[in-house]
Design a protein around this motif. Structure first.
Motif, short mmCIF file in Angstrom:
data_model
loop_
_atom_site.label_atom_id
_atom_site.label_comp_id
_atom_site.label_asym_id
_atom_site.label_seq_id
_atom_site.Cartn_x
_atom_site.Cartn_y
_atom_site.Cartn_z
N TRP A 13 47.89 47.04 -25.65
CA TRP A 13 48.29 48.42 -25.94
C TRP A 13 47.47 49.43 -25.15
O TRP A 13 47.99 50.48 -24.78
CB TRP A 13 48.23 48.69 -27.45
N SER A 14 46.22 49.11 -24.87
CA SER A 14 45.40 50.00 -24.04
C SER A 14 45.96 50.06 -22.62
O SER A 14 46.11 51.14 -22.04
CB SER A 14 43.95 49.53 -24.02
N SER A 17 49.23 51.95 -22.54
CA SER A 17 49.00 53.39 -22.76
C SER A 17 48.45 54.05 -21.50
O SER A 17 48.83 55.17 -21.16
CB SER A 17 48.03 53.59 -23.92
N LEU A 65 42.98 54.59 -28.74
CA LEU A 65 42.41 53.42 -28.08
C LEU A 65 41.06 53.04 -28.70
O LEU A 65 40.75 51.86 -28.85
CB LEU A 65 42.26 53.66 -26.58
N GLY A 85 48.93 50.25 -32.27
CA GLY A 85 49.10 50.45 -30.83
C GLY A 85 50.55 50.68 -30.45
O GLY A 85 50.86 51.58 -29.65
#
Length: 135
Positions: A13-14, A17, A65, A85
């Motif tokens: 998810w980081s 993003s 995050l 996330g």
């Protein structure tokens, strides 16, 4: 995705993003170049919307995050990281899309803010609950 660890989920998810931030940044840059505006919005609603979509994402993504990484380091189940996330990323995508719609406030903008705020609140609640031993 089901076999991921919490840290792998946070990494997923980081990374997604960050790619969204890069995309929104380039969208702003290309809109500036096309409209020949080097600073500000030059009175162009399209540039204002592109700039704010990037700016809002840049404001909301970093705290989320941090939440994801802390959840992973605290060994929360990966499903928590995926829900928070995924909700945050979907929220930011909907918000950016919604800002580009001519009629405001748009569904995407409102839904995006709700999802983003929900991700932040649930993540913060999980962290606070963990700090007091409730989770």
């Amino acid at each position: 995705m089901a076999a991921m660890t919490s840290l792998q989920a946070a990494a997923l998810w980081s990374g997604l993003s960050i790619l969204l931030l890069v995309f929104l940044s380039f969208r702003t840059i290309f809109t500036r170049r096309r409209l020949a505006v080097s600073f500000g919005d030059g009175g162009h609603a399209e540039l204002t919307a592109a700039s704010r979509a990037f700016g809002n994402a840049a404001e909301y993504i970093p705290p989320c995050l941090v939440i994801l990484v802390l959840l992973a380091l605290l060994r929360f189940q990966p499903v928590w990281v995926h829900l928070i996330g995924g909700g945050m990323l979907l929220g930011r995508i909907l918000h950016a899309w919604g800002l580009s719609r001519p009629k405001q406030p748009s569904f995407g903008r409102m839904a995006g803010m709700i999802l983003t705020q929900a991700a932040l609140v649930f993540g913060a609640g999980a962290l606070i609950g963990h700090a007091f031993g409730a989770l």
